[in-house]
Scaffold this active site. Structure first.
Site, PDB file in Angstrom:
ATOM      1  N   ASP A  14       0.875  -1.167   0.000  1.00 29.64           N
ATOM      2  CA  ASP A  14       0.000   0.000   0.000  1.00 29.64           C
ATOM      3  C   ASP A  14       0.922   1.230   0.000  1.00 29.64           C
ATOM      4  O   ASP A  14       2.132   1.104   0.189  1.00 29.64           O
ATOM      5  CB  ASP A  14      -0.879  -0.040   1.253  1.00 29.64           C
ATOM      6  CG  ASP A  14      -1.692   1.224   1.451  1.00 29.64           C
ATOM      7  OD1 ASP A  14      -2.432   1.589   0.524  1.00 29.64           O
ATOM      8  OD2 ASP A  14      -1.563   1.848   2.514  1.00 29.64           O
ATOM      9  N   ALA A  16       0.058   5.249   1.303  1.00 30.58           N
ATOM     10  CA  ALA A  16      -0.026   6.103   2.491  1.00 30.58           C
ATOM     11  C   ALA A  16      -0.154   5.271   3.761  1.00 30.58           C
ATOM     12  O   ALA A  16      -1.013   4.394   3.857  1.00 30.58           O
ATOM     13  CB  ALA A  16      -1.206   7.064   2.379  1.00 30.58           C
ATOM     14  N   ALA A  47     -13.521  10.194  10.076  1.00 34.15           N
ATOM     15  CA  ALA A  47     -12.822  10.260   8.793  1.00 34.15           C
ATOM     16  C   ALA A  47     -11.920   9.043   8.593  1.00 34.15           C
ATOM     17  O   ALA A  47     -11.765   8.549   7.480  1.00 34.15           O
ATOM     18  CB  ALA A  47     -11.993  11.543   8.709  1.00 34.15           C
ATOM     19  N   MET A  51     -10.784   4.111   6.123  1.00 32.24           N
ATOM     20  CA  MET A  51      -9.503   4.324   5.434  1.00 32.24           C
ATOM     21  C   MET A  51      -9.041   3.070   4.712  1.00 32.24           C
ATOM     22  O   MET A  51      -9.155   1.972   5.205  1.00 32.24           O
ATOM     23  CB  MET A  51      -8.446   4.762   6.452  1.00 32.24           C
ATOM     24  CG  MET A  51      -7.120   5.138   5.822  1.00 32.24           C
ATOM     25  SD  MET A  51      -7.288   6.499   4.667  1.00 32.24           S
ATOM     26  CE  MET A  51      -7.599   7.832   5.782  1.00 32.24           C
ATOM     27  N   LYS A  55     -11.582   6.278  -2.539  1.00 33.31           N
ATOM     28  CA  LYS A  55     -12.043   7.501  -1.883  1.00 33.31           C
ATOM     29  C   LYS A  55     -13.535   7.788  -2.127  1.00 33.31           C
ATOM     30  O   LYS A  55     -14.197   8.353  -1.265  1.00 33.31           O
ATOM     31  CB  LYS A  55     -11.174   8.693  -2.314  1.00 33.31           C
ATOM     32  CG  LYS A  55      -9.713   8.563  -1.850  1.00 33.31           C
ATOM     33  CD  LYS A  55      -9.598   8.463  -0.331  1.00 33.31           C
ATOM     34  CE  LYS A  55      -8.182   8.195   0.138  1.00 33.31           C
ATOM     35  NZ  LYS A  55      -7.957   6.827   0.601  1.00 33.31           N
ATOM     36  N   HIS A  58     -15.152   5.715   0.342  1.00 36.83           N
ATOM     37  CA  HIS A  58     -14.832   6.267   1.665  1.00 36.83           C
ATOM     38  C   HIS A  58     -15.781   7.436   1.990  1.00 36.83           C
ATOM     39  O   HIS A  58     -16.340   7.511   3.085  1.00 36.83           O
ATOM     40  CB  HIS A  58     -13.368   6.733   1.647  1.00 36.83           C
ATOM     41  CG  HIS A  58     -12.810   7.096   2.982  1.00 36.83           C
ATOM     42  ND1 HIS A  58     -11.525   6.794   3.345  1.00 36.83           N
ATOM     43  CD2 HIS A  58     -13.338   7.755   4.043  1.00 36.83           C
ATOM     44  CE1 HIS A  58     -11.297   7.248   4.573  1.00 36.83           C
ATOM     45  NE2 HIS A  58     -12.377   7.840   5.009  1.00 36.83           N
ATOM     46  N   ARG A 162     -10.979  -2.049  -3.018  1.00 38.54           N
ATOM     47  CA  ARG A 162     -10.903  -2.857  -1.806  1.00 38.54           C
ATOM     48  C   ARG A 162     -12.268  -2.936  -1.117  1.00 38.54           C
ATOM     49  O   ARG A 162     -13.026  -1.994  -1.195  1.00 38.54           O
ATOM     50  CB  ARG A 162      -9.892  -2.218  -0.835  1.00 38.54           C
ATOM     51  CG  ARG A 162      -8.491  -2.121  -1.401  1.00 38.54           C
ATOM     52  CD  ARG A 162      -7.677  -1.196  -0.546  1.00 38.54           C
ATOM     53  NE  ARG A 162      -6.277  -1.167  -1.004  1.00 38.54           N
ATOM     54  CZ  ARG A 162      -5.395  -0.276  -0.603  1.00 38.54           C
ATOM     55  NH1 ARG A 162      -5.756   0.673   0.240  1.00 38.54           N
ATOM     56  NH2 ARG A 162      -4.155  -0.318  -1.022  1.00 38.54           N
ATOM     57  N   ASP A 188      -1.728  -0.988   5.935  1.00 41.91           N
ATOM     58  CA  ASP A 188      -2.023  -0.463   7.270  1.00 41.91           C
ATOM     59  C   ASP A 188      -3.518  -0.426   7.572  1.00 41.91           C
ATOM     60  O   ASP A 188      -3.912   0.050   8.638  1.00 41.91           O
ATOM     61  CB  ASP A 188      -1.434   0.950   7.426  1.00 41.91           C
ATOM     62  CG  ASP A 188      -2.111   1.966   6.513  1.00 41.91           C
ATOM     63  OD1 ASP A 188      -2.520   3.036   7.006  1.00 41.91           O
ATOM     64  OD2 ASP A 188      -2.230   1.704   5.301  1.00 41.91           O
TER      65      ASP A 188
END
Length: 271
Positions: A14, A16, A47, A51, A55, A58, A162, A188
Site C-alpha cells: 500500500d 499512504a 474520517a 480508510m 475515496k 470512503h 478494496r 495499514d
C-alpha cells in the site's frame, strides 16, 4: 511443484501509511475540510474509519454514518445520496492532491526494505485507495525520493476497489507472478489486508506507521513507552481481526517476516 511456487516472489505495498506519510495523515484533514465545506462536522475518528477504501466509497461510508447523515438531512432537507457522493468526490480530489506533497516523507526504513527485497529478486507491486489524479502527484514525489514500484494500481482503475481482490489480480498480471501464495500484501488498513486475503496472498499489517494508530512520526515519538505499548496492542488487535497473518510496527520490520513466511511455505503452509 516448482521452486518458484514454494517461495515468495513479490511484495505488494500500500502507499499512504505503509511506504510514506507516517500516520496516514494526508487524507484526514482533506476529509474533515471537505465535509466542513458543506456545513457538516465530522471527527478525525469518523474520517479514519473507512480508510483504505477507494475515496468515492470512503466518502459514501462517512456520509452514511448516522451522525453525519442526520446533519446532511438537516442541512439540505434530504438524504445523503450517490449524486452527493459524486459531487463531494469531485471537490475532494483536488483538495487531497494539494495536501499530499506535505505528507510525502518516506516511513523510516521503507526505502532500505524495498532495496533489500529487490536485491533478493523480489518484484515490488503497489495498490492504493487513492485515485490516478492524486497518485500522479504522489508517485512523482516518491520517484524523486527513490521509490519506483514495478506497478501501480489505483482506486477507480478497475470495476471494484478494496476489499475486492481485483487490484491484486491486476498486480499478479502486471508482475507476472503466481500462484497467489507466493505474494505478500503489506497494508495499514483492514480493507487493504482483506484485498490481499481475498486474492489468496499472505497479509502483513503495519500497526504503528499507518491508520490503525493514526499518529504522525513526531507524535508517536513523543509518547511514553507505556503509551506506545497501548497503541501497539490496540492497532495489532485491529489488524489481526481483519485477518493479518503477521503484524509489525512498520515496513522497517518486514525482512524477518519474509524469512518467516518463506519457512512456512517450505513446510507446506498456505495463507
Amino acid at each position: 511443484m516448482t521452486a518458484s511456487n514454494s517461495s515468495l516472489q513479490a511484495v505488494v505495498f500500500d502507499w499512504a501509511g505503509t511506504v510514506l506519510d507516517f500516520g496516514s495523515c494526508a487524507p484526514m484533514g482533506a476529509f474533515v475540510r471537505l465535509f466542513e465545506r458543506f456545513g457538516i462536522d465530522i471527527t478525525i475518528a469518523e474520517a479514519r474509519g473507512p480508510m483504505g477504501m477507494a475515496k468515492w466509497d470512503h466518502i459514501k461510508a462517512v456520509g452514511s454514518l448516522p451522525r453525519v447523515a442526520a446533519q446532511w438531512q438537516q442541512q439540505f432537507g434530504r438524504d445523503f445520496a450517490d449524486a452527493d457522493v459524486d459531487h463531494l468526490y469531485e471537490v475532494f480530489t483536488p483538495m487531497n492532491a494539494a495536501v499530499v506533497p506535505d505528507f510525502a516523507d518516506f516511513i523510516p526504513g521503507a526505502l532500505e526494505t524495498v532495496s533489500a527485497l529487490r536485491a533478493r529478486g523480489f518484484k515490488i507491486g503497489s495498490t492504493t485507495g487513492y485515485n490516478r489524479p492524486i497518485m500522479e502527484v504522489v508517485s512523482k514525489i516518491a520517484a524523486q525520493g527513490g521509490f519506483v514500484p514495478d506497478n501501480l494500481v489505483c482506486a477507480g482503475d478497475l470495476a471494484a476497489g478494496r476489499p475486492s481482490p481485483l487490484m491484486m489480480y491486476r498486480c499478479f498480471a502486471d508482475l507476472g507472478v503466481w500462484p497467489p501464495h507466493t505474494v505478500v500484501k503489506v497494508d495499514d488498513t483492514g480493507v487493504g489486508l482483506e484485498e490481499g486475503l481475498n486474492a489468496g496472498t499472505w497479509a502483513v499489517g503495519v500497526a504503528i506507521s499507518g491508520n490503525a494508530t493514526g499518529l504522525s512520526l513526531a507524535d508517536w515519538l513523543a509518547l511514553t513507552p507505556a503509551q506506545q505499548a497501548e497503541c501497539r496492542a490496540a492497532a495489532t488487535a485491529q489488524l489481526k481481526a481483519a485477518g493479518a497473518h503477521v503484524v509489525i510496527d512498520s515496513v522497517a520490520d518486514l525482512l524477518p517476516v519474509i524469512d518467516e513466511l518463506n519457512a512456512r511455505l517450505a513446510r507446506g503452509e498456505r495463507p
